[in-house]
Design a protein around this motif. Structure first.
Motif, PDB file in Angstrom:
ATOM      1  N   LEU A 188      13.870  10.971  39.495  1.00  0.00           N
ATOM      2  CA  LEU A 188      13.004  11.614  38.508  1.00  0.00           C
ATOM      3  C   LEU A 188      11.566  11.640  38.996  1.00  0.00           C
ATOM      4  O   LEU A 188      10.880  12.664  38.875  1.00  0.00           O
ATOM      5  CB  LEU A 188      13.098  10.880  37.167  1.00  0.00           C
ATOM      6  N   ALA A 189      11.100  10.528  39.553  1.00  0.00           N
ATOM      7  CA  ALA A 189       9.734  10.471  40.064  1.00  0.00           C
ATOM      8  C   ALA A 189       9.519  11.470  41.190  1.00  0.00           C
ATOM      9  O   ALA A 189       8.525  12.200  41.237  1.00  0.00           O
ATOM     10  CB  ALA A 189       9.417   9.053  40.539  1.00  0.00           C
ATOM     11  N   ILE A 190      10.483  11.533  42.107  1.00  0.00           N
ATOM     12  CA  ILE A 190      10.363  12.426  43.262  1.00  0.00           C
ATOM     13  C   ILE A 190      10.408  13.890  42.825  1.00  0.00           C
ATOM     14  O   ILE A 190       9.658  14.733  43.336  1.00  0.00           O
ATOM     15  CB  ILE A 190      11.482  12.113  44.278  1.00  0.00           C
ATOM     16  N   LYS A 191      11.261  14.201  41.857  1.00  0.00           N
ATOM     17  CA  LYS A 191      11.382  15.586  41.402  1.00  0.00           C
ATOM     18  C   LYS A 191      10.143  16.047  40.654  1.00  0.00           C
ATOM     19  O   LYS A 191       9.795  17.232  40.688  1.00  0.00           O
ATOM     20  CB  LYS A 191      12.627  15.737  40.524  1.00  0.00           C
ATOM     21  N   ILE A 192       9.475  15.130  39.961  1.00  0.00           N
ATOM     22  CA  ILE A 192       8.240  15.496  39.277  1.00  0.00           C
ATOM     23  C   ILE A 192       7.247  16.086  40.268  1.00  0.00           C
ATOM     24  O   ILE A 192       6.542  17.052  39.967  1.00  0.00           O
ATOM     25  CB  ILE A 192       7.629  14.272  38.568  1.00  0.00           C
ATOM     26  N   TYR A 193       7.197  15.516  41.463  1.00  0.00           N
ATOM     27  CA  TYR A 193       6.252  15.980  42.471  1.00  0.00           C
ATOM     28  C   TYR A 193       6.879  16.928  43.492  1.00  0.00           C
ATOM     29  O   TYR A 193       6.270  17.249  44.501  1.00  0.00           O
ATOM     30  CB  TYR A 193       5.634  14.763  43.166  1.00  0.00           C
ATOM     31  N   LYS A 194       8.128  17.383  43.196  1.00  0.00           N
ATOM     32  CA  LYS A 194       8.808  18.366  44.036  1.00  0.00           C
ATOM     33  C   LYS A 194       8.872  17.924  45.498  1.00  0.00           C
ATOM     34  O   LYS A 194       8.601  18.688  46.425  1.00  0.00           O
ATOM     35  CB  LYS A 194       8.125  19.733  43.912  1.00  0.00           C
ATOM     36  N   LEU A 195       9.229  16.673  45.693  1.00  0.00           N
ATOM     37  CA  LEU A 195       9.307  16.103  47.036  1.00  0.00           C
ATOM     38  C   LEU A 195      10.737  15.840  47.483  1.00  0.00           C
ATOM     39  O   LEU A 195      10.962  15.206  48.518  1.00  0.00           O
ATOM     40  CB  LEU A 195       8.517  14.782  47.083  1.00  0.00           C
ATOM     41  N   GLN A 196      11.721  16.336  46.717  1.00  0.00           N
ATOM     42  CA  GLN A 196      13.113  15.989  47.021  1.00  0.00           C
ATOM     43  C   GLN A 196      13.586  16.504  48.377  1.00  0.00           C
ATOM     44  O   GLN A 196      14.573  15.991  48.919  1.00  0.00           O
ATOM     45  CB  GLN A 196      14.049  16.456  45.902  1.00  0.00           C
ATOM     46  N   HIS A 197      12.904  17.506  48.936  1.00  0.00           N
ATOM     47  CA  HIS A 197      13.331  18.005  50.244  1.00  0.00           C
ATOM     48  C   HIS A 197      13.156  16.952  51.338  1.00  0.00           C
ATOM     49  O   HIS A 197      13.809  17.008  52.374  1.00  0.00           O
ATOM     50  CB  HIS A 197      12.567  19.279  50.620  1.00  0.00           C
ATOM     51  N   PHE A 198      12.277  15.956  51.093  1.00  0.00           N
ATOM     52  CA  PHE A 198      12.110  14.888  52.076  1.00  0.00           C
ATOM     53  C   PHE A 198      13.332  13.970  52.140  1.00  0.00           C
ATOM     54  O   PHE A 198      13.473  13.199  53.089  1.00  0.00           O
ATOM     55  CB  PHE A 198      10.861  14.058  51.764  1.00  0.00           C
ATOM     56  N   LEU A 199      14.198  14.055  51.142  1.00  0.00           N
ATOM     57  CA  LEU A 199      15.417  13.235  51.135  1.00  0.00           C
ATOM     58  C   LEU A 199      16.547  13.874  51.938  1.00  0.00           C
ATOM     59  O   LEU A 199      17.560  13.235  52.207  1.00  0.00           O
ATOM     60  CB  LEU A 199      15.896  13.007  49.699  1.00  0.00           C
ATOM     61  N   ASP A 200      16.377  15.134  52.299  1.00  0.00           N
ATOM     62  CA  ASP A 200      17.429  15.907  52.963  1.00  0.00           C
ATOM     63  C   ASP A 200      17.318  15.747  54.480  1.00  0.00           C
ATOM     64  O   ASP A 200      16.345  16.190  55.094  1.00  0.00           O
ATOM     65  CB  ASP A 200      17.293  17.382  52.571  1.00  0.00           C
TER      66      ASP A 200
END
Length: 225
Positions: free
Chosen positions: A54-66
């Motif tokens: 949830l925290a990561i998605k708020i800042y639209k950073l989820q691509h760093f997990l890929d």
């Protein structure tokens, strides 16, 4: 409060991300002294994962997990044909390092032993997912089997019912909430023949018995025996 510069605040023990998201870039205020609510350990993976995502998605950073995402090239040719540092690469690495540090700061020191040598956000995230997804699957199988193989034997009714509830609670902690109907079924299937009349009444009734209702009946029977 101006949303573009507001703090992401969740109470706990690990750093929280702070960003003004200027041009989609996390600035130097990425961290504050505020925390998320849990350190990752062997017992709270699903809760930790939910809050972190949830925290990561708020800042639209989820691509760093890929792990399939390819960073920008480290260098580019300028007009004279010379290699120069690529600003996009520097920004990518800064954000990836910041998020990797944040993830490492959100796990129990014992868990950190599994992450030695990992320095990108994707490496850290996927190592944790692989480790704890497998553990969660094992725990689900273990607790579900235990729930449906438990027998009252010589346990008191109170201790027996608490044991069944404990297995249900453990399954819920793994993300699998046991319905009241299955909870009741697990209780009835674990009883001795002494309770056959009560089992027949409960299973034949057109009224749906709750866990609380079944508990009251069984404790009353035991008290009268």
């Amino acid at each position: 409060m101006d949303c573009s510069s507001s703090l992401f605040v969740v109470q706990s023990t690990t750093p929280v991300m702070v960003s003004n998201l200027t041009n989609g870039v996390v600035d130097s205020r990425f961290f504050s002294t505020k925390k998320i609510s849990v350190f990752l350990d062997d017992n709270n993976y699903l809760l930790w994962r939910q809050q972190v995502l949830l925290a990561i998605k708020i800042y639209k950073l989820q691509h760093f997990l890929d792990s399939q995402i390819v960073p920008p090239p480290q260098q580019l040719l300028d007009d004279t044909g010379l290699l120069q540092e690529n600003p996009a690469f520097s920004i990518f690495k800064q954000q990836d390092n910041a998020l990797a540090y944040w993830l490492l700061s959100s796990v129990n020191p014992v868990v950190l032993l599994h992450l030695i040598g990992l320095d990108t956000c994707a490496q850290i995230w996927n190592t944790l997912v692989n480790l704890y997804d497998n553990q969660t699957t094992y725990r689900l199988m273990f607790y579900r089997r235990a729930l449906h193989s438990q027998r009252k034997a010589d346990l008191s009714m109170k201790d027996f019912l608490m044991k069944i509830k404990g297995f249900c609670d453990s399954l819920a902690s793994c993300g699998e909430v046991i319905s009241e109907r299955e909870h009741v079924t697990a209780i009835l299937n674990s009883l001795l023949p002494d309770y056959e009349s009560a089992i027949t009444i409960i299973t034949a009734s057109q009224v749906h018995y709750t866990v609380q209702g079944v508990t009251s009946i069984l404790l009353d029977i035991e008290a009268r025996q």
